[in-house]
Design an enzyme around this catalytic site. Structure first.
Site, PDB file in Angstrom:
ATOM      1  N   HIS A 198      -7.631   1.350  -6.429  1.00  0.00           N
ATOM      2  CA  HIS A 198      -6.892   0.495  -5.494  1.00  0.00           C
ATOM      3  C   HIS A 198      -5.427   0.873  -5.540  1.00  0.00           C
ATOM      4  CE1 HIS A 198     -10.327  -2.073  -4.761  1.00  0.00           C
ATOM      5  NE2 HIS A 198     -10.551  -2.044  -6.050  1.00  0.00           N
ATOM      6  N   TYR A 245       0.795  -1.228   0.000  1.00  0.00           N
ATOM      7  CA  TYR A 245       0.000   0.000   0.000  1.00  0.00           C
ATOM      8  C   TYR A 245       0.829   1.279   0.000  1.00  0.00           C
ATOM      9  CZ  TYR A 245      -3.571  -3.441   1.100  1.00  0.00           C
ATOM     10  OH  TYR A 245      -4.407  -4.534   1.049  1.00  0.00           O
TER      11      TYR A 245
HETATM   12  C1  DHK Z   1      -7.243  -2.041  -0.227  1.00  0.00           C
HETATM   13  C2  DHK Z   1      -7.609  -3.008   0.643  1.00  0.00           C
HETATM   14  O1  DHK Z   1      -7.804  -2.724   1.933  1.00  0.00           O
HETATM   15  C3  DHK Z   1      -7.734  -4.411   0.231  1.00  0.00           C
HETATM   16  O2  DHK Z   1      -8.699  -5.112   0.990  1.00  0.00           O
HETATM   17  C4  DHK Z   1      -8.027  -4.557  -1.245  1.00  0.00           C
HETATM   18  C5  DHK Z   1      -7.149  -2.265  -1.675  1.00  0.00           C
HETATM   19  C6  DHK Z   1      -7.050  -3.727  -2.049  1.00  0.00           C
HETATM   20  C7  DHK Z   1      -6.079  -1.403  -2.296  1.00  0.00           C
HETATM   21  O3  DHK Z   1      -5.162  -1.908  -2.937  1.00  0.00           O
HETATM   22  O4  DHK Z   1      -6.159  -0.173  -2.157  1.00  0.00           O
HETATM   23  O5  DHK Z   1      -7.950  -5.908  -1.610  1.00  0.00           O
END
Ligand code: DHK
Length: 142
Positions: free
Chosen positions: A99, A23
């Site tokens: 995402h 992330y």
């Molecule tokens: C964010 C999340 O919290 C995950 O549950 C998803 C998404 C992906 C992201 O990549 O921003 O699967």
């Protein structure tokens, strides 16, 4: 004055701390500020909401008619929530699904998003840049 909604779902309040390899290191306030600066530079007001609760996200989406565009990261609800899908389908406002991670090269349960079929577009896998590109997409659409 046109208004956008930046809507973030569960666990996105933990950005900067949670699994940075997926992330990235930007926090949610940093991402919100980035989108806000694009909005402001283009004379657009930005409303923001992050919630860990499915019903709260649905409440915001049901008010979606009042916005000119919505940038939405549904988090884990992307892969589970028919109710969120239905809420998006009930409004005409363009919704860009975002995402940070590339959901298509992760666990198979992340490959399907219920939101994709009703979103105007989907941007995945580019970290915080995904949000920036979503903002530019909304600008083009307006
Ligand atoms: C964010 C999340 O919290 C995950 O549950 C998803 C998404 C992906 C992201 O990549 O921003 O699967």
């Amino acid at each position: 004055m046109p208004t956008w909604l930046l809507l973030n779902g569960p666990n996105l309040n933990m950005l900067g701390q949670r699994d940075r390899s997926q992330y990235g290191s930007e926090t949610l306030p940093e991402i919100e500020a980035m989108v806000q600066s694009i909005a402001e530079a283009n004379g657009i007001t930005l409303a923001k909401c992050q919630s860990n609760h499915e019903g709260v996200l649905i409440d915001w989406l049901q008010q979606g008619q009042q916005y000119d565009g919505i940038i939405f990261n549904p988090g884990g609800y992307s892969h589970t929530s028919i109710a969120i899908r239905d809420a998006i389908a009930s409004i005409d406002t363009p919704v860009i699904e975002v995402h940070l991670s590339n959901i298509h090269n992760r666990e198979s349960f992340r490959h399907h998003s219920y939101v994709s079929a009703v979103a105007s577009g989907q941007i995945v896998g580019l970290g915080a840049l995904s949000y920036k590109l979503a903002a530019y997409a909304l600008l083009e659409k307006m």
